[in-house]
Scaffold this active site. Structure first.
Site, PDB file in Angstrom:
ATOM      1  N   GLN A   1      -0.158  -9.245  -0.823  1.00 41.64           N
ATOM      2  CA  GLN A   1       0.283  -8.432  -1.944  1.00 41.64           C
ATOM      3  C   GLN A   1       1.807  -8.353  -2.006  1.00 41.64           C
ATOM      4  OE1 GLN A   1      -3.145  -5.376  -0.786  1.00 41.64           O
ATOM      5  NE2 GLN A   1      -1.899  -4.559  -2.427  1.00 41.64           N
TER       6      GLN A   1
ATOM      7  N   ARG B   1      -4.095   3.223  -1.239  1.00 46.45           N
ATOM      8  CA  ARG B   1      -3.068   4.219  -1.543  1.00 46.45           C
ATOM      9  C   ARG B   1      -2.614   4.971  -0.302  1.00 46.45           C
ATOM     10  NH1 ARG B   1       0.337   5.110  -4.024  1.00 46.45           N
ATOM     11  NH2 ARG B   1       0.994   6.628  -5.574  1.00 46.45           N
TER      12      ARG B   1
ATOM     13  N   GLU C   1      -3.961   3.366  -9.547  1.00 51.12           N
ATOM     14  CA  GLU C   1      -4.487   4.155  -8.438  1.00 51.12           C
ATOM     15  C   GLU C   1      -4.912   5.562  -8.834  1.00 51.12           C
ATOM     16  OE1 GLU C   1      -2.155   1.973  -4.827  1.00 51.12           O
ATOM     17  OE2 GLU C   1      -1.127   3.458  -6.023  1.00 51.12           O
TER      18      GLU C   1
END
Ligand code: FAD
Lengths: 800, 287
Positions: free
Chosen positions: A234, A381, A754
């Site tokens: 990522q 998260r 998120e």
């Protein structure tokens, strides 16, 4: 707006359009290109010998039998990496992590040795043939036990180290203690409070379980001295920096490519031992080496989420106005601190824990602890710990409402930061950019007819023969995303900006490259829409490329809902640089002053004269063949965007559940999610992101759990047990929105991916507790499986 | 997740398969749908030296009616059970139950024979076969023999089938008119094995139970019949008091193993609850 104008605007498919995802055509035809699809000539395969024990000394490793197998090229252990100083590596959190277990193992499934072979099958056989002799050591899996004076020492390598990356270490298993807010004012608020509540809660260890597991193909070219690595990352640019620092190969000769990624969710941010080993093996053997972990390895050893033991307290007035907040957390980080927080924030943005409420005094402290479990605390998260923070404050507000007998919607309305208070500085020092919570809450309550739901619940409670218990969950959360302002946020010293480079070609099409990387978010679709609106170029002819560090500008990557808030802003501002140059060219072509021009969708026209104009297409051509004197040819720009602040999306979620008194099963009757993410770039993609996030939240709240037995054996680490909901289990989602743009973002956009994850999880818990609240229950820990819920019903004497 | 290497045989007749089994001995394993065997091999819990794949033996597939009995070839897949009109008409419990097994992909390959032969108490077909009083046809070097399903399951992964035998067919008495039936299964998610499940086949005489057979899944080391509950039920009407007593009798014989689905207490309670629900549903279907 006249008709042709509207048509021209629609032809661009820019901001606000539900443009179909450009990515899907290749995915639904099986034409994606994932790491495991990468095949290189002469490629070898790596597999990993892992520890069966959670804590043990390695007495001896015998590689002879494995090395003797035909097709086996190498077996490497920590001793082989030692001369290269690669048996340990730094983590993004300021700790070190064993690449291969050095003298002892500290969690089950830890990497002990690697095997390189001609194919995947030989490698798997050779792993079985590596003999490792262990001497068992006492295991500690509970962080409270880990802090006892006589607890086993997990990290012998840190002996005598009293100063950690985040301040003093007070115990051999202590990593850091981090505080925010003002303790004395918070304590004062409690000392004088007429009402206080306290609740302990455990946010258990879960794992995002992306469809594609982690893996890489490392290829070192010994002739050129160049290293190319395909990796499910990522954050490819950060990986390049880390790899260069570790290997000593200049960053210019390291190329990291993140191809298509099958979901990340934070599981693919860090640098794993497997990557380092594959790279070392490729350098040593001079051949490409592929490593792709299997599902059990993914669930057992790569970045998990949470494992936060939290204790919250609220002080309030008798009519429910919150006057103080105190939070204490014991955070289980596993055997190495391998979180990926911004350097200065070992508990991420946990101090967003005052939520959507105007709380004058607040304090929190988080204590990080080592245990004999896999490292992580990155996913879902988790580096930013916002999920944990939102869970805590939303639960606490419910607990307070219950104690005071005030409705949970009403108590929220009484404590919300009002619209006119923005920008609002919280007791923890965050500057909330914008919000309108009251309007959004009312919209949701009206949409579901909240009063009628409460009346129905009362009737059900009065009926002793009701086979179900009804609960209503409500959450009114505020997120903090878009990390982050580099004055506050960096990773390994690199500021958390992001970047965009746009080139407009002579015939008016364009390519844009970013430092972020899509993993399902649809960047190729939405980024093009931003440019389309900014530059008047149809999104259909804008190519978006990310993930190749040799072509894309440096960026910190995609996680923490940062792509739109940070890279999205970089795109807008890069486009605006091009726009400014285009205006100069247009003025030159139309032989007027720049000030006489006005922009209209896809063209500059002479003010007040529709017949005299130059389209962006005309201008692009001119940029390459007749630029005005003194202006260099070409039409391109780069922008590195360092955000002035975070953005603060928010949402109001409401959920209705029916619990079966006989089996403990919970049916999600209704879930209504209102999100405010500021300006909406592609409403369809936003809906998709929200559906996905809500489904994840449902999975976490209702079933996901990585637990451990006393010996440190991980439980439920395959899809037989680990809960990944299918379409059958997934509830129907109802979505809604309000739009409160961010005042400091060039597009007013806030980020959305998120929010549904963060917001939905406490909504489910709120609903479950609500169903039991008349029995005096103030909290139930997740996951809310049928089994666990039935146990609670049984304890309360209501199981049928 | 990669098994060690093994030899692979694909016979096209039962005789050939039985011959191979005799010749290769204990190191060989029969391969049916592979949805129990292959996961065990991938985890290296099972490491057979050879597989004998029955998938090319057409004679082992399909549902037919012969001599007043329904005959199901051992290699008939779950999806074939679901699609069978003959079963829907004559043994509707089977298609209903098969729908609750695993997920569509698994049901596409997994077979009724494999589900039974595996001897796993968590599998659904064993308890169903017991409730149906099915007969299992085993074929070995000395020919065929028949074993009642109620005598087949001896322990976890341990059955009355000899190492040199193959399960070739399942024989079932077709339902008499107005036979009630139900399979109620509590599971955590799609594709999960039962936390507890109950199969019921029942006839009624007016409001009273005339005959009933109850099979229980995953609440003991093998699938089992709830005989005490069955005996208690005959002649009773299914009121709340009766159902509570049935649940109590079922709980009394359940001895489940704790796992992540639940502890003994929960699974025991669920065995009772699933039985109640199956009885209620079966009673409605008797009408
Ligand atoms: C995700 C998943 C979920 C599942 N959920 C369920 C569920 O809910 N309920 C359920 O009942 N099952 C479930 N299963 C198991 C599945 O139904 C299997 O298909 C079944 O248990 C075995 O049948 P098979 O045809 O696949 O046999 P195989 O896996 O090929 O064989 C199983 C065993 O039986 C032996 N065998 C097979 N056929 C014969 C034969 N004719 N004669 C002698 N020996 C034979 C094999 O040697 C092997 O030891 C699940 C499986 C998976 C992968």
């Amino acid at each position: 707006m006249n008709a042709p104008l509207k048509e021209r605007e629609q032809a661009l498919m820019g901001i606000g359009e539900s443009r179909l995802r450009k990515e899907d055509a290749r995915f639904i035809q099986g034409k994606g290109n994932y790491v495991d699809d990468v095949k290189m000539p002469g490629m070898l395969h790596m597999d990993i010998v892992r520890s069966p024990l959670a804590h043990a000394r390695i007495k001896r490793i015998n590689k002879e039998a494995a090395l003797a197998m035909p097709g086996v090229h190498a077996v490497l252990t920590a001793d082989d990496l030692k001369p290269l100083k690669l048996h340990w590596m730094p983590t993004l959190a300021g700790d070190v992590q064993a690449v291969l277990a050095d003298e002892k193992v500290v969690f089950q499934m830890q990497e002990v040795a690697i095997v390189i072979a001609d194919d995947r099958y030989i490698a798997a056989d050779a792993v079985e043939a590596v003999e490792v002799e262990y001497e068992e050591l006492p295991v500690v899996i509970n962080p409270f036990d880990a802090l006892k004076p006589d607890a086993p020492v997990i990290r012998e390598d840190l002996a005598g180290k009293t100063e950690g990356a985040h301040g003093a270490r007070t115990h051999h298993n202590h990593i850091f203690t981090w505080e925010a807010g003002d303790k004395s004012s918070a304590d004062a608020a409690f000392a004088n409070a007429p009402v206080t509540v306290k609740q302990d809660m455990f946010y258990p260890r879960v794992h995002p379980c992306p469809l594609e597991t982690c893996g890489c193909v490392a290829s070192f070219d010994p002739v050129r001295g160049e290293l190319t690595t395909y990796i499910t990352s990522q954050a490819p640019h950060v990986v390049r920096t880390v790899v260069s620092m570790l290997s000593g190969i200049p960053e210019s000769k390291v190329r990291i490519i993140s191809p298509d990624i099958g979901g990340g969710f934070g599981n693919k941010v860090g640098v794993y031992p497997g990557y380092v080993c594959a790279i070392v093996a490729s350098i040593v053997l001079g051949r490409p080496v592929k490593w792709v972990e299997d599902r059990i390895e993914n669930l057992s050893s790569t970045a998990f989420a949470r494992d936060y033991h939290m204790s919250g307290e609220l002080a309030a007035t008798p009519d429910g106005k919150i006057t103080g907040l105190r939070v204490e957390v014991v955070a289980d980080h596993g055997a190495f601190d391998a979180c990926a927080d911004p350097t200065k924030f070992p508990a991420g943005m946990f101090h967003i824990v005052s939520g959507s409420y105007d709380i004058p005094a607040a304090h929190c402290s988080v204590k990080g602890v080592y245990t004999n479990k896999a490292p992580g605390g990155v996913a879902y998260r988790c580096s930013f710990r916002v999920t944990e923070a939102v869970y805590l404050i939303e639960r606490m507000v419910d607990v307070l409402a219950q104690k005071l007998g005030i409705d949970k919607a009403e108590i929220r309305a009484r404590n919300f930061i009002r619209k006119d208070q923005f920008p609002y500085t919280s007791a923890f020092g965050f500057e909330y950019d914008s919000g309108d919570y009251h309007t959004a809450l009312q919209k949701v309550l009206d949409a579901v007819d909240y009063k009628a739901l409460r009346a129905e619940q009362a009737a059900k409670r009065a009926d002793p023969n009701s086979p179900t218990l009804m609960g209503i969950g409500l959450v009114t959360f505020t997120e903090v995303v878009g990390a982050g302002p580099s004055k506050m946020c960096d990773i390994l010293g690199v500021g958390m900006f992001d970047s965009c480079e746009i080139r407009v070609h002579p015939t008016g099409s364009a390519i844009a490259r970013m430092g972020t990387i899509t993993q399902g978010q649809g960047h190729q679709t939405t980024y093009a829409q931003i440019i389309a609106t900014e530059l008047g170029i149809p999104s259909e002819v804008i190519q978006v490329e990310e993930g190749d560090t040799s072509t894309a500008p440096y960026g910190l990557g995609t996680y923490g809902s940062r792509s739109t808030p940070v890279a999205g802003a970089a795109i807008a501002l890069a486009a605006r640089k091009i726009h400014a140059k285009a205006r100069k060219i247009a003025a030159h072509l139309l032989e007027v002053a720049e000030g006489d021009l006005e922009w209209e969708v896809d063209r500059f026209k002479v003010r007040g004269d529709d017949s005299r104009f130059k389209t962006m297409k005309d201008i692009s051509w001119a940029a390459y063949n007749q630029p005005p004197e003194g202006l260099e040819p070409g039409l391109e720009a780069v922008h590195y965007y360092d955000p002035p602040n975070f953005t603060y999306p928010f949402g109001i979620y409401l959920c209705v559940v029916d619990i079966d008194k006989a089996t403990g099963e919970t049916k999600i009757r209704r879930f209504y999610a209102l999100d405010d993410c500021g300006t909406r770039i592609n409403p369809m993609i936003i809906d998709g992101q929200i559906h996905g996030g809500l489904t994840e939240g449902f999975a976490v709240a209702m079933g996901q759990l990585l637990s451990f037995d006393e010996q440190g054996n991980i439980q439920g680490n395959s899809l037989m047990d680990y809960f990944v909901p299918t379409a059958v289990e997934t509830p129907k989602w109802e979505t809604d929105y309000t739009v409160t743009p961010s005042p400091h973002h060039p597009l007013g956009a806030k980020g959305v991916a998120e929010s549904p994850h963060v917001g939905s999880i406490p909504t489910f818990t709120s609903a479950i507790v609500d169903a039991l609240s008349h029995l005096g229950v103030t909290h139930v820990d997740m996951p809310h499986t049928a089994y666990r819920t039935w146990k609670e019903l049984k304890r309360l004497g209501v199981a049928q | 997740m990669i098994p060690p290497s093994f030899d692979y045989h694909a016979p096209s007749t039962v005789a050939e398969a039985v011959g191979l089994l005799a010749q290769l001995g204990d190191d060989a394993k029969i391969l049916a749908g592979g949805h129990s065997l292959l996961p065990m091999m991938k985890l290296r819990f099972a490491e057979p030296a050879a597989l004998i794949d029955l998938n090319r033996i057409d004679a082992l597939r399909g549902v037919s009616e012969e001599g007043g009995l329904i005959r199901i070839g051992a290699m008939t897949t779950e999806n074939q059970l679901i699609a069978s009109d003959l079963l829907k008409a004559k043994v509707p419990l089977l298609p209903e139950a098969a729908r609750q097994i695993a997920d569509p992909q698994v049901r596409n390959r997994g077979t009724i024979g494999g589900d039974i032969a595996h001897g796993d108490p968590a599998n659904d077909h064993p308890a169903i076969a017991m409730a149906l009083e099915a007969t299992l046809v085993l074929t070995g070097p000395n020919g065929e023999r028949q074993v009642p399903a109620t005598e087949f399951f001896l322990g976890t992964y341990f059955t009355a089938m000899e190492a040199d035998e193959i399960l070739t067919a399942i024989l079932i008495q077709p339902f008499a008119p107005k036979t009630g039936y139900a399979y109620t299964k509590l599971k955590r998610k799609t594709g999960d094995w039962a936390t507890a499940a109950a199969a019921v086949v029942m006839t009624m005489d007016g409001e009273r139970v005339a005959s009933v057979r109850i099979g229980l899944t995953n609440v003991a080391p093998t699938a089992m019949r709830a005989s005490d509950a069955e005996q208690f039920l005959v002649g009773k009407s299914l009121d709340a008091v009766t159902l509570d007593e049935v649940a109590r009798l079922v709980r009394a014989v359940a001895e489940p193993a704790a796992d992540l689905r639940g502890d003994e207490e929960y699974k025991t309670a669920m065995a009772g609850e699933m039985t109640k629900r199956a009885l209620r549903q079966a009673a409605e279907r008797c009408r």
